[in-house]
Design an enzyme around this catalytic site. Structure first.
Site, PDB file in Angstrom:
ATOM      1  N   LEU A 430      30.350  23.084  12.213  1.00  0.00           N
ATOM      2  CA  LEU A 430      31.376  24.106  13.393  1.00  0.00           C
ATOM      3  C   LEU A 430      32.417  23.633  13.435  1.00  0.00           C
ATOM      4  O   LEU A 430      32.890  22.967  14.245  1.00  0.00           O
ATOM      5  CB  LEU A 430      30.350  24.247  14.752  1.00  0.00           C
ATOM      6  CG  LEU A 430      30.029  24.668  15.754  1.00  0.00           C
ATOM      7  CD1 LEU A 430      28.890  25.147  16.006  1.00  0.00           C
ATOM      8  CD2 LEU A 430      31.635  24.427  16.523  1.00  0.00           C
ATOM      9  N   GLN A 454      32.868  32.785  13.018  1.00  0.00           N
ATOM     10  CA  GLN A 454      31.762  33.825  14.080  1.00  0.00           C
ATOM     11  C   GLN A 454      32.429  34.658  14.748  1.00  0.00           C
ATOM     12  O   GLN A 454      31.418  35.375  15.711  1.00  0.00           O
ATOM     13  CB  GLN A 454      31.168  32.769  14.370  1.00  0.00           C
ATOM     14  CG  GLN A 454      29.517  33.143  14.831  1.00  0.00           C
ATOM     15  CD  GLN A 454      28.222  32.157  14.565  1.00  0.00           C
ATOM     16  OE1 GLN A 454      28.578  31.130  15.958  1.00  0.00           O
ATOM     17  NE2 GLN A 454      28.202  31.856  14.407  1.00  0.00           N
ATOM     18  N   HIS A 503      32.812  35.434  23.408  1.00  0.00           N
ATOM     19  CA  HIS A 503      32.089  36.686  22.563  1.00  0.00           C
ATOM     20  C   HIS A 503      32.600  38.181  22.744  1.00  0.00           C
ATOM     21  O   HIS A 503      31.881  39.419  21.834  1.00  0.00           O
ATOM     22  CB  HIS A 503      30.757  36.481  22.805  1.00  0.00           C
ATOM     23  CG  HIS A 503      30.275  35.051  23.123  1.00  0.00           C
ATOM     24  ND1 HIS A 503      30.181  34.414  23.939  1.00  0.00           N
ATOM     25  CD2 HIS A 503      29.594  34.750  21.667  1.00  0.00           C
ATOM     26  CE1 HIS A 503      29.178  33.168  23.384  1.00  0.00           C
ATOM     27  NE2 HIS A 503      28.846  33.229  22.633  1.00  0.00           N
TER      28      HIS A 503
END
Length: 709
Positions: A430, A454, A503
Site C-alpha cells: 500500500l 485506488q 473516495h
C-alpha cells in the site's frame, strides 16, 4: 579565482614521499589503480571546467562530484550491463562505466551537457544529466530520492521480464544500482522504496537492488547527524549492509565488489554505505563559509579522495609524486581543451526543438469504430478490455492494491489474475510511490505496465512519480528513454454510500499541467473500452504515459433518463482516436461541453432544455489531454453559445482550459461555465452543496441564453 581543492591537491601531492617499505598490493592491480585514478581525475577536472565555463557565462551547471570520486570503484565492481540510476555526484562512476563499455569521449559528452548544447548525446541540451542507453545509465535530473521507486521497479522488472519471456535491455542476472546522498536517505520517497524492496525480499521475490548511499555528512547546508545512516540502515532485517570508506580506493572497490556479488547471488537488496566528503560546496553559487567552519572545510580537504589515491600510488611505487602531478595537469589540459571546443556549441533554438520529445503525435489514420456484442456497464467494459489486452500483449502487467485476488475494490479487475496468471496480475504494498515506481521500471524493461491507483485522492501521494520521473525522462533523454504506462485511477465524485473526501475527489489539476501526459476521461462503456485500448497503443507505440480516469459513480450505471431504459449500456470493444471528442445531438441553440459524470448530467439537462424549446448538442471531451480543441471549436461555432459543465473545481478545473482554448482561437460567441465549488467533498448528502448538478446545468444554460427557467 583558483579553487582551494585544486591548490590543496597540487601542494600536497607534490610533497608525497614513498615509504621505506612499499605498501603491499591490495585488491587492485597497479593497472587498475591507475585506471580508476584516471576516472577520478577526469571527474575532478570536469567540476573545475564547469565552474570555468560558468564564469564565462557559457556553462549552466556546477553541482559537482568532488569528494565523491570513490564511486569510480563502485562502477568497477559492477558490470557495464547492470542498469544504473546515478546520484548527481557520480561523475567518476560515469567515466569508469564509459571506459568499461569502450566509449570514445565521455569527457566531451559531459561537457556538452554542462553547456546545454543541442548535440549533447543524452538530453539534447535540456539538462545536464549522467545518462546513456549504451552504458545502461538511466538519466536522473535532481536525485532527491525521487528515482528510488524507479530503481525498485527496474530491479523487480529484471527477473519478471525474463520470467515472462519479454525481451529486456538487461540480462537475468543483472544488478540494478541506485546512488543517492545521505540527505536524500531521509526523504519519505526513499523510505518507501527501500521498505518496498525489503518487503519483496521478505516474500522471496527477486529484488536485485544495490542501494549506494554516498554519505558526505551534509545536504546543501544541513548536517546529517554523525552515525545516522548506519543507525537507520545498518541493522535493518532483510537489508544487507556494507560500509566502505569512499576515500580509500581499495576499500571502496573491495566492499563494492562484495556488495554487488552478494546482490547478484542472493537477488536481495543491499545497502552500500560509501563515506565521502564534499569539496567545492554544493554548487558553484554556494558559499560554504556561511555555514561551515574553516576547520570543517580543511578536514574535508585533508580527506580528498584524489589525494588519498595519489598517496596509494606513491606508497605502492606505482608512480612518483612528480608523475602524479603530471597526470593531474595532463587531465586538466585534456578537459579544458574539450571545454574550449564545446563552449560555443549550438543550443536549442526554438520552442519546437525544446518540446520535440514530449509533443503529441497524431494517431494513426482510421475512423472511430463502434463496439460489438452485448451492451455492458463501464466496469464490465474496462474489465473485458483489460482481459483482451492481456491476451494480446504478453508483456502487459496489471498491478496495484487489491487488484489480484479481490479483483479490485469495485471488481473491475475481477478474474484477470486467474486468466493471465499471478506473474502478470498481482497485488502490491500500500504505497502509491512504489506502485508507480514499479511501473517506471517495467516500462524501461520493455513491458507495458498498467498500474492502478485506488482513488484519485491517493494519486497526490505520488504525483511526482508521474510529473518528476515519468514525464521528464523522455524530455531529459531527448526521447531515448521512455516510460510506457497506463495508470488506471478510480476517480471523481458522486459515489453513493461510500463518500468523503478521499473516495470522492475531483482534483485533476496536478495531472493537467504535466507536459506530454495523456489524460483519458471516459464516461460511457464503449468509450471506456476504446479509450483504454488507445492508451495501450499510445504507450506501446510512442512510450506515452497515460492517466486513465475511471468515473466510479458510473461503473455500474445502466440507465440514462428513466429506470430500466438501459441508456447507459453499450457494447465494449471498438477504437477511439486519441484527442478526439464525441458529440451527441445536432441542436443549433447551445453547445454543452462536458466529460465524465458531467456527460450523463448534461444529456439529461439537454432533454429538459429541449422540452422548453432550447435545441442542444453535447460535446463529451473524453480526452483532457490532449484536449480536443478542433472538435471544441467546431461544435462551439455550430451554435455560437457554449456552456462548459465541469464537475471539477472552479479553480484549477478543466473548464479553465476549455474557455482559454475558445478565447485563444478567437471564438466570438457567448461562453460560460458551471463547475463544482472550490471545496473538499464532505460526507453524505452535504456533498450535493458543492458538486455540479443536473439542475445547475439547466439553470446556467438558461442564464447564458437569457431564457426563463
Amino acid at each position: 579565482m583558483a579553487e582551494p581543492a585544486d591548490l590543496h591537491f597540487l601542494e600536497q601531492a607534490a610533497s608525497l614521499k614513498p615509504p621505506g617499505t612499499p605498501r603491499a598490493p591490495g585488491t587492485l592491480s597497479d593497472e587498475e589503480c591507475l585506471r580508476l585514478f584516471d576516472a577520478q581525475l577526469g571527474s575532478r577536472h570536469l567540476d573545475l571546467a564547469a565552474r570555468w565555463l560558468r564564469a564565462q557565462d557559457r556553462g549552466y551547471y556546477t553541482i559537482g562530484s568532488s569528494g565523491h570520486e570513490g564511486n569510480a570503484a563502485v562502477a568497477a565492481a559492477l558490470r557495464p550491463d547492470d542498469p544504473a540510476l546515478l546520484h548527481y555526484r557520480s561523475g567518476a562512476f560515469f567515466l569508469e562505466r564509459a571506459r568499461q563499455a569502450g566509449e570514445t569521449d565521455p569527457l566531451r559528452d559531459v561537457l556538452l551537457g554542462v553547456v546545454a548544447a543541442a548535440e549533447d548525446p543524452i538530453a539534447g541540451g535540456r539538462h545536464k544529466v549522467f545518462g546513456s542507453q549504451r552504458l545502461h545509465i538511466v538519466p536522473q535530473t535532481s536525485t532527491i530520492a525521487s528515482h528510488l521507486p524507479r530503481a525498485l521497479g527496474v530491479a523487480f522488472a529484471i527477473e519478471r521480464a525474463a520470467r515472462l519471456g519479454v525481451a529486456s535491455p538487461w540480462p537475468r542476472d543483472a544488478v540494478a544500482v541506485c546512488g543517492f546522498g545521505d540527505a536524500s536517505a531521509n526523504h519519505s520517497t526513499a523510505a518507501g522504496a527501500i521498505n518496498a524492496a525489503v518487503n519483496c525480499g521478505f516474500q522471496g521475490l527477486p529484488m536485485p537492488l544495490l542501494l549506494v548511499c554516498e554519505d558526505n555528512g551534509i545536504g546543501i547546508s544541513v548536517r546529517t547527524p554523525p552515525g545516522w545512516i548506519e543507525a537507520a540502515y545498518g541493522s535493518r532485517p532483510g537489508l544487507a549492509y556494507f560500509p566502505a570508506d569512499g576515500g580509500d580506493l581499495e576499500d571502496a572497490f573491495a566492499t563494492s565488489r562484495r556488495a554487488a556479488e552478494w546482490v547478484r547471488e542472493h537477488r536481495r537488496p543491499a545497502f552500500l554505505h560509501l563515506r565521502c566528503v564534499r569539496l567545492m560546496g554544493h554548487a558553484g553559487s554556494d558559499v560554504e563559509s556561511a555555514y561551515r567552519t574553516p576547520a570543517e572545510i580543511a578536514a574535508d580537504l585533508a580527506s580528498d579522495p584524489l589525494l588519498r589515491t595519489a598517496r596509494l600510488l606513491v606508497d605502492r611505487g606505482i608512480a612518483t609524486a612528480d608523475e602524479v602531478v603530471r597526470l593531474y595537469e595532463a587531465k586538466r589540459h585534456e578537459v579544458i581543451r574539450r571545454a574550449e571546443r564545446v563552449r560555443d556549441a549550438p543550443r536549442l533554438a526554438s520552442a519546437a526543438e525544446v518540446m520535440a520529445p514530449i509533443r503529441y503525435r497524431e494517431p494513426p489514420p482510421g475512423a472511430e469504430a463502434p463496439g460489438r456484442g452485448e451492451p455492458v456497464t463501464v466496469a464490465q467494459a474496462i474489465n473485458r478490455t483489460l482481459a483482451d489486452l492481456l491476451d494480446e500483449r504478453p508483456g502487459m502487467v496489471v498491478f496495484g492494491e487489491d487488484v489480484a485476488r479481490k479483483g479490485g475494490v469495485y471488481g473491475v479487475t475481477r478474474g484477470l489474475m486467474k486468466r493471465a496468471g499471478a506473474a502478470r496480475v498481482f497485488d502490491t504494498v500500500l504505497d502509491e510511490q512504489s506502485i508507480l515506481g514499479l511501473a517506471l521500471g517495467f516500462g524501461l524493461a520493455g513491458m507495458l505496465p498498467v498500474p492502478e491507483i485506488q482513488y484519485l485522492a491517493y494519486l497526490h501521494n505520488a504525483a511526482d512519480q508521474i510529473r518528476g520521473e515519468a514525464a521528464t525522462l523522455p524530455f531529459f533523454s531527448a526521447g531515448r528513454y521512455r516510460n510506457p504506462m497506463v495508470v488506471r485511477i478510480a476517480a471523481y465524485a458522486y459515489q453513493k454510500g461510500f463518500g468523503g473526501h478521499f473516495h470522492n475527489d475531483n482534483a485533476v489539476a496536478a495531472l493537467r499541467d504535466v507536459p506530454g501526459l495523456v489524460i483519458a476521461s471516459p464516461a460511457r462503456p464503449d468509450d471506456a473500452a476504446g479509450m483504454l485500448r488507445a492508451c495501450a497503443d499510445a504507450a506501446e507505440r510512442d512510450g506515452r504515459v497515460c492517466a486513465f480516469l475511471e468515473p466510479i459513480a458510473l461503473y455500474r450505471t445502466r440507465d440514462l433518463h428513466e429506470e430500466g431504459d438501459g441508456g447507459w449500456l453499450a457494447p465494449a470493444g471498438g477504437t477511439v482516436p486519441l484527442g478526439r471528442g464525441r458529440t451527441y445531438g445536432d441542436g443549433r441553440d447551445l453547445t454543452i461541453v462536458t466529460f465524465a459524470n458531467g456527460l450523463r448530467m448534461s444529456l439529461r439537462a439537454a432533454r429538459r432544455l429541449e422540452a422548453g424549446g432550447v435545441r442542444c448538442r453535447v460535446l463529451d471531451l473524453r480526452w483532457l489531454a490532449p484536449l480536443p480543441v478542433d472538435d471544441l471549436l467546431w461544435e462551439a461555432r455550430a451554435t455560437g453559445a457554449v456552456l462548459v459543465a465541469d464537475e471539477t473545481r472552479r479553480t484549477g478545473g478543466v473548464s479553465e482550459g476549455v474557455l482559454t482554448a475558445l478565447a485563444d482561437a478567437g471564438f466570438g460567441g457567448r461562453a460560460a461555465r458551471v463547475a463544482s465549488e472550490d471545496s473538499f467533498i464532505p460526507l453524505g448528502d452535504a456533498a450535493s452543496h458543492v458538486l455540479l448538478s443536473e439542475d445547475a446545468v439547466v439553470e446556467a444554460a438558461a442564464r447564458l441564453l437569457g431564457r426563463p427557467r
